[in-house]
Design a protein around this motif. Structure first.
Motif, PDB file in Angstrom:
ATOM      1  N   ARG A 310       3.470 -10.260  -4.619  1.00 49.72           N
ATOM      2  CA  ARG A 310       2.642  -9.866  -5.782  1.00 49.72           C
ATOM      3  C   ARG A 310       2.621 -11.087  -6.767  1.00 49.72           C
ATOM      4  O   ARG A 310       3.468 -11.674  -7.170  1.00 49.72           O
ATOM      5  CB  ARG A 310       3.274  -8.673  -6.465  1.00 49.72           C
ATOM      6  CG  ARG A 310       2.827  -8.021  -7.636  1.00 49.72           C
ATOM      7  CD  ARG A 310       3.435  -7.090  -8.357  1.00 49.72           C
ATOM      8  NE  ARG A 310       3.636  -6.002  -7.790  1.00 49.72           N
ATOM      9  CZ  ARG A 310       4.278  -5.287  -7.059  1.00 49.72           C
ATOM     10  NH1 ARG A 310       5.565  -5.919  -7.059  1.00 49.72           N
ATOM     11  NH2 ARG A 310       4.402  -4.120  -6.430  1.00 49.72           N
ATOM     12  N   GLU A 647       0.840  -4.498  -0.775  1.00 49.92           N
ATOM     13  CA  GLU A 647      -0.572  -4.266  -0.238  1.00 49.92           C
ATOM     14  C   GLU A 647      -1.104  -3.056  -1.054  1.00 49.92           C
ATOM     15  O   GLU A 647      -2.267  -3.123  -1.139  1.00 49.92           O
ATOM     16  CB  GLU A 647      -0.438  -4.054   1.269  1.00 49.92           C
ATOM     17  CG  GLU A 647       0.233  -2.597   1.588  1.00 49.92           C
ATOM     18  CD  GLU A 647       1.591  -3.159   2.062  1.00 49.92           C
ATOM     19  OE1 GLU A 647       2.400  -2.174   2.381  1.00 49.92           O
ATOM     20  OE2 GLU A 647       2.142  -4.103   1.309  1.00 49.92           O
ATOM     21  N   LEU A 650      -2.498  -4.643  -4.218  1.00 59.95           N
ATOM     22  CA  LEU A 650      -3.574  -5.599  -3.906  1.00 59.95           C
ATOM     23  C   LEU A 650      -4.858  -4.832  -3.554  1.00 59.95           C
ATOM     24  O   LEU A 650      -5.842  -4.890  -4.147  1.00 59.95           O
ATOM     25  CB  LEU A 650      -3.333  -6.457  -2.893  1.00 59.95           C
ATOM     26  CG  LEU A 650      -4.609  -7.625  -2.446  1.00 59.95           C
ATOM     27  CD1 LEU A 650      -4.708  -8.504  -3.708  1.00 59.95           C
ATOM     28  CD2 LEU A 650      -4.034  -8.340  -1.289  1.00 59.95           C
ATOM     29  N   LEU A 651      -4.538  -3.748  -2.930  1.00 60.12           N
ATOM     30  CA  LEU A 651      -5.883  -2.698  -2.395  1.00 60.12           C
ATOM     31  C   LEU A 651      -6.128  -2.136  -3.804  1.00 60.12           C
ATOM     32  O   LEU A 651      -7.380  -1.925  -4.018  1.00 60.12           O
ATOM     33  CB  LEU A 651      -5.435  -1.729  -1.509  1.00 60.12           C
ATOM     34  CG  LEU A 651      -6.630  -0.762  -0.863  1.00 60.12           C
ATOM     35  CD1 LEU A 651      -7.366  -1.748  -0.307  1.00 60.12           C
ATOM     36  CD2 LEU A 651      -5.683   0.264   0.066  1.00 60.12           C
ATOM     37  N   ARG A 668      -9.324  -0.561   3.085  1.00 65.15           N
ATOM     38  CA  ARG A 668      -8.319  -1.247   3.379  1.00 65.15           C
ATOM     39  C   ARG A 668      -7.973  -1.998   4.634  1.00 65.15           C
ATOM     40  O   ARG A 668      -7.405  -3.047   4.503  1.00 65.15           O
ATOM     41  CB  ARG A 668      -7.261  -0.151   3.837  1.00 65.15           C
ATOM     42  CG  ARG A 668      -5.855  -0.281   4.262  1.00 65.15           C
ATOM     43  CD  ARG A 668      -5.145   1.178   4.339  1.00 65.15           C
ATOM     44  NE  ARG A 668      -4.303   0.992   5.494  1.00 65.15           N
ATOM     45  CZ  ARG A 668      -3.219   1.504   5.471  1.00 65.15           C
ATOM     46  NH1 ARG A 668      -2.593   1.455   4.473  1.00 65.15           N
ATOM     47  NH2 ARG A 668      -2.512   1.557   6.792  1.00 65.15           N
ATOM     48  N   PHE A 672      -7.121  -6.036   4.642  1.00 66.95           N
ATOM     49  CA  PHE A 672      -6.235  -6.623   5.663  1.00 66.95           C
ATOM     50  C   PHE A 672      -6.603  -7.644   6.520  1.00 66.95           C
ATOM     51  O   PHE A 672      -5.910  -8.623   6.939  1.00 66.95           O
ATOM     52  CB  PHE A 672      -5.489  -5.505   6.537  1.00 66.95           C
ATOM     53  CG  PHE A 672      -4.714  -4.708   5.605  1.00 66.95           C
ATOM     54  CD1 PHE A 672      -4.254  -4.748   4.492  1.00 66.95           C
ATOM     55  CD2 PHE A 672      -4.182  -3.343   6.277  1.00 66.95           C
ATOM     56  CE1 PHE A 672      -3.342  -4.068   3.961  1.00 66.95           C
ATOM     57  CE2 PHE A 672      -3.256  -2.512   5.656  1.00 66.95           C
ATOM     58  CZ  PHE A 672      -2.921  -2.801   4.526  1.00 66.95           C
ATOM     59  N   LEU A 675      -7.106 -10.915   4.528  1.00 65.17           N
ATOM     60  CA  LEU A 675      -5.735 -11.303   3.831  1.00 65.17           C
ATOM     61  C   LEU A 675      -5.207 -12.013   5.469  1.00 65.17           C
ATOM     62  O   LEU A 675      -4.507 -12.925   5.171  1.00 65.17           O
ATOM     63  CB  LEU A 675      -4.763 -10.400   3.625  1.00 65.17           C
ATOM     64  CG  LEU A 675      -3.420 -10.530   3.221  1.00 65.17           C
ATOM     65  CD1 LEU A 675      -3.471 -11.572   1.891  1.00 65.17           C
ATOM     66  CD2 LEU A 675      -2.559  -9.425   2.594  1.00 65.17           C
ATOM     67  N   SER A 676      -5.316 -11.333   6.614  1.00 67.14           N
ATOM     68  CA  SER A 676      -4.779 -12.077   7.832  1.00 67.14           C
ATOM     69  C   SER A 676      -5.483 -13.445   7.963  1.00 67.14           C
ATOM     70  O   SER A 676      -4.890 -14.380   8.654  1.00 67.14           O
ATOM     71  CB  SER A 676      -5.106 -10.953   8.975  1.00 67.14           C
ATOM     72  OG  SER A 676      -4.910 -11.633  10.296  1.00 67.14           O
ATOM     73  N   ASN A 709       5.807  -2.555   7.023  1.00 66.70           N
ATOM     74  CA  ASN A 709       4.717  -2.753   5.902  1.00 66.70           C
ATOM     75  C   ASN A 709       3.530  -2.375   6.681  1.00 66.70           C
ATOM     76  O   ASN A 709       3.251  -2.840   7.798  1.00 66.70           O
ATOM     77  CB  ASN A 709       4.831  -4.167   5.581  1.00 66.70           C
ATOM     78  CG  ASN A 709       3.725  -4.655   4.496  1.00 66.70           C
ATOM     79  OD1 ASN A 709       2.658  -4.675   4.978  1.00 66.70           O
ATOM     80  ND2 ASN A 709       4.328  -5.024   3.315  1.00 66.70           N
ATOM     81  N   PHE A 711       0.491  -3.591   6.279  1.00 66.81           N
ATOM     82  CA  PHE A 711      -0.361  -4.609   6.644  1.00 66.81           C
ATOM     83  C   PHE A 711       0.331  -5.361   7.898  1.00 66.81           C
ATOM     84  O   PHE A 711      -0.313  -5.930   9.003  1.00 66.81           O
ATOM     85  CB  PHE A 711      -0.399  -5.764   5.510  1.00 66.81           C
ATOM     86  CG  PHE A 711      -0.595  -6.938   6.031  1.00 66.81           C
ATOM     87  CD1 PHE A 711      -2.136  -7.370   6.322  1.00 66.81           C
ATOM     88  CD2 PHE A 711      -0.106  -8.360   6.014  1.00 66.81           C
ATOM     89  CE1 PHE A 711      -2.652  -8.539   6.557  1.00 66.81           C
ATOM     90  CE2 PHE A 711      -0.492  -9.439   6.443  1.00 66.81           C
ATOM     91  CZ  PHE A 711      -1.924  -9.452   6.451  1.00 66.81           C
ATOM     92  N   SER A 736       8.802  -7.121  -0.620  1.00 70.62           N
ATOM     93  CA  SER A 736       7.430  -7.001  -1.346  1.00 70.62           C
ATOM     94  C   SER A 736       6.927  -8.354  -1.262  1.00 70.62           C
ATOM     95  O   SER A 736       7.316  -9.195  -1.931  1.00 70.62           O
ATOM     96  CB  SER A 736       7.508  -6.617  -2.740  1.00 70.62           C
ATOM     97  OG  SER A 736       6.072  -6.751  -3.288  1.00 70.62           O
TER      98      SER A 736
END
Length: 781
Positions: A310, A647, A650-651, A668, A672, A675-676, A709, A711, A736
């Protein structure tokens, strides 16, 4: 003010991360670790790695650091400095000379032995802080271009020898920092780096042997330090300021500091207890076997690290700016006063002004006392042909006016000044407008403005001034008319033929004073009213200027808050700063609205919270900012919207204010996936290799995150069927944020672009008489 904003954001980051640490527990290493930093050029890395470990490792207080240095070390309770001989000024023999002087100085070797023995004992004393005490790991860190690393095998072997007296199993890993982005001295630095890598290539071969009489007792008795046929280090990581894609890292070599901390953790972590079918655990021995080639040649490893968490710093500053926006809007929305109400609250009605003036007037008996003034002896018959002004002058020669000025006018003016000092207009506006939460600072600013709509204080005062001036002129004109009246035309009871002349004059004097000086008292009254109103006008203008300065400061503060927040958002990764303003403005608005429903609209204008602006006059804009920061910390950032998982937060930002039919918002899965991809790209290993020559490339990828998590579960599941590498998650419950570390190994020295590009410098320096390698090394078979 920028320092105050930065302090606010930093404290929030520290508090939040502290809460997260308390929630899931910091990382712990399983067995004792001893860091050995070699050379002055590793000093910065020493400090950074130590500070990172202190922050992230639960048992970091049991980790010790040895710094073998030539000139300067870093003072810290867990750092032990081991001073080596100073480097020669002659660069041609600088490196080789250091080795020769070290090996020939028996007193120095004896001191180093005592030092290493003490350090090994100290490591053993820390055993209770670790889950396992059977093994110790030495993490050796050095710069490839540091001349002091010529002593790396000797220092490593001494440490190993003494630690083997304390522990059943002693292992060592090497972390070599390669600086490719160099300026002045690049040729010499590159030559040193190539020389060291060739030495590493030798002592990492499977048939490497070492033996030298390095161990020395206090009596000068020498013992051999031996190493059998095997690589000197379990793993050797080469970490550059360049990625495998040939791109320089933004932070240069310093980006390897956290990577070293994570690698040491990975190689010394506690056994995983969390199990997931899609997550494979890290096994150091398996990784070593996977990157080792049958030829016995040395092979190396490297790694890359990316992380997302975050953007707490940017969130704190964005929230601070958003709260101030709401606060400033509320100040500007303060109720405006109708004209009648403004006059009443501020005491500007004619009655109020008259009351002040009346209170300033002296006792009327003073006018009566004027009748006792001595006359000049002019007869009444002489006065009869004069007008009243001439008669007064003839009777008193100006003494009557002087008496009136001294005992009545001046006293009245002094009294008025005293009354106005006790209760100025500025005080009234501060008490009745600024400190009233219904109105506030901006309402006072509008009230005193030249162009204000609604109640306009200056218009009201100026209207009063004009009316007073008109009345004053009328009264003065009346006095002029009275002064020109003849004495013999006055209605006086002066007695009959036999009345004495003095009695007639005295009767006239009483009439004169009553008629003329009562009118002069009336003129004085209007003059004092005018003085009050002119004073009010001046005070209102001055107050408006003063409030205007405060308003300008508030507007400037708003700009600074917004600019500082935007800068922080830009410094966060692009995918982390998405929709920051829009999302947190809506969150702040909703949070404040929810609290207002419980505490009342604009509750934060109370002086217990931010205040309504009146504090600006005593504490300035800095004081207001301090209250704003305190309000955000206690009343805003503690609310549930700021406790979302990484996440989820962020979403939420990715989809803020999205219309139902808006196809551009991220789902979502889209988020993801993006982000990956970003994490994979930014975790490129920190070394550039010649891919066409690299035959034994082996990769493993690990996530440092909460295994549950969403993600992490997504990436473990999605890549299961297609990946050609080993992948796992280092479980950190409740964490987190996510870190991804890529491991790559199996390449040799000739595969390394740093070596291939810089070998020419090494050869040229050697051809020109430079001596880089150790001379006269005493070895035992």
């Amino acid at each position: 003010m920028k320092d105050l904003m930065e302090q606010f954001a930093t404290e929030y980051v520290t508090d939040l991360e502290g809460q997260l640490d308390r929630g899931h527990g910091q990382r712990s290493i399983q067995n004792p670790v001893l860091f050995l930093f070699i050379g002055d050029k590793s000093r910065q890395a020493l400090q950074s790695v130590c500070e990172i470990n202190e922050q992230k490792w639960q048992n970091s207080q049991g980790v010790l650091y040895v710094h073998a240095y030539n000139e300067e070390t870093w003072e810290h309770p867990q750092v032990f400095g081991c001073q080596l001989p100073k480097l020669d000024a002659n660069r041609q023999t600088m490196r080789a000379s250091l080795f020769e002087r070290f090996m020939k100085d028996e007193s120095l070797i004896m001191d180093v032995n005592k030092f290493m023995k003490q350090v090994s004992i100290r490591v053993a004393e820390m055993g209770k802080l670790f889950a396992s005490f059977q093994q110790v790991n030495i993490a050796v860190v050095t710069r490839s271009d540091d001349p002091a690393n010529i002593l790396l095998p000797e220092l490593t072997m001494l440490l190993k020898s003494y630690l083997q007296e304390m522990f059943k199993n002693v292992s060592a890993d090497l972390y070599v920092l390669l600086q490719e982005k160099s300026g002045d001295g690049f040729g010499f630095s590159s030559a040193l780096g190539v020389q060291f890598l060739e030495e590493v290539d030798q002592f990492q071969r499977s048939d490497y042997r070492y033996g030298a009489n390095l161990m020395v007792t206090e009596d000068g008795i020498k013992l051999p330090a031996l190493h059998a046929q095997a690589p000197l280090f379990s793993l050797t990581y080469l970490l550059s300021d360049k990625t495998e894609y040939g791109l320089f890292l933004d932070g240069g070599l310093s980006e390897n500091d956290e990577l070293i901390s994570n690698l040491v953790l990975l190689n010394n972590k506690e056994a995983e207890t969390a199990v997931d079918k899609n997550s494979e655990g890290y096994n150091k021995l398996q990784f070593i076997r996977s990157i080792t080639v049958d030829s016995g040649q040395a092979t190396f490893a490297s790694a890359g690290l990316s992380k997302v968490k975050r953007p707490t710093h940017a969130i704190a500053l964005t929230v601070l700016a958003a709260v101030f926006d709401r606060y400033w809007e509320r100040l500007q929305e303060g109720d405006s006063l109708p004209k009648t109400k403004a006059r009443e609250k501020l005491g500007l009605t004619a009655h109020d002004v008259q009351r002040i003036v009346s209170a300033a007037f002296p006792d009327q008996d003073i006018l009566t006392e004027m009748n006792g003034l001595m006359t000049s002896g002019v007869s009444y018959s002489e006065l009869s042909g004069m007008n009243l002004r001439e008669a007064e002058l003839a009777l008193f020669d100006g003494n009557s006016q002087s008496f009136f000025e001294q005992h009545y006018v001046q006293l009245a003016r002094r009294n008025l000044d005293g009354l106005l000092e006790k209760s100025s207009l500025a005080q009234l506006i501060s008490q009745e407008i600024i400190e009233d939460e219904r109105y506030g600072l901006y309402a006072a600013y509008q009230l005193t403005s030249e162009t204000a709509s609604g109640a306009n204080l200056l218009d009201e005062v100026r209207t009063g001034i004009k009316e007073t001036q008109r009345q004053l002129e009328l009264t003065k004109a009346e006095l002029d008319d009275i002064s020109l009246e003849r004495v013999d035309q006055q209605e006086l009871r002066v007695g009959g033929f036999f009345t004495r002349d003095k009695e007639r004059v005295r009767t006239f004097v009483r009439h004169l004073f009553a008629k003329v000086y009562n009118k002069k008292a009336e003129i004085l009254e209007w003059e004092l009213v005018l003085q009050v109103l002119l004073g009010y006008e001046q005070q209102a203008k001055q107050l408006h200027k003063r409030i205007g300065e405060q308003v300008a400061q508030l507007e400037e503060l708003q700009k600074q808050l917004r600019a500082t927040a935007q800068k922080s958002v830009k410094e966060a990764a692009d995918y982390l700063g998405k929709n920051m303003d829009e999302y947190y403005e809506s969150v702040v608005t909703e949070t404040i609205r929810s609290q207002e429903s419980q505490r009342g609209q604009g509750f934060y204008l109370d002086n217990r919270y931010i205040g309504n602006g009146s504090l600006l006059f005593t504490h300035g804009v800095t004081g207001l900012l301090e209250r704003l920061c305190a309000f955000c910390r206690t009343e805003i950032l503690t609310r549930s919207p700021f406790a979302l998982s990484f996440e989820a937060e962020l979403l939420a930002r990715a989809n803020v204010a999205a219309a139902y039919d808006n196809r551009t918002v991220l789902t979502r899965e889209d988020l993801f996936q993006d982000l990956s991809l970003v994490l994979e790209e930014r975790s490129a290993v920190h070394v550039e290799v010649f891919h066409f020559l690299q035959k034994h490339r082996y990769e493993e990828k690990y996530w440092f995150a909460d295994l549950q998590n969403d993600f992490v579960q997504y990436v473990l599941r999605e890549t299961e069927a297609t990946r050609t590498y080993k992948q796992g998650c280092i479980h950190e419950a409740g964490k987190s944020g996510i870190e991804k570390m890529n491991l790559m190994g199996g390449f040799g020295l000739e595969d390394l672009m740093y070596y291939r590009n810089n070998k020419k410098y090494h050869s040229s320096y050697m051809d020109n008489g430079y001596v880089f390698h150790p001379q006269g090394k005493e070895e035992l078979s």
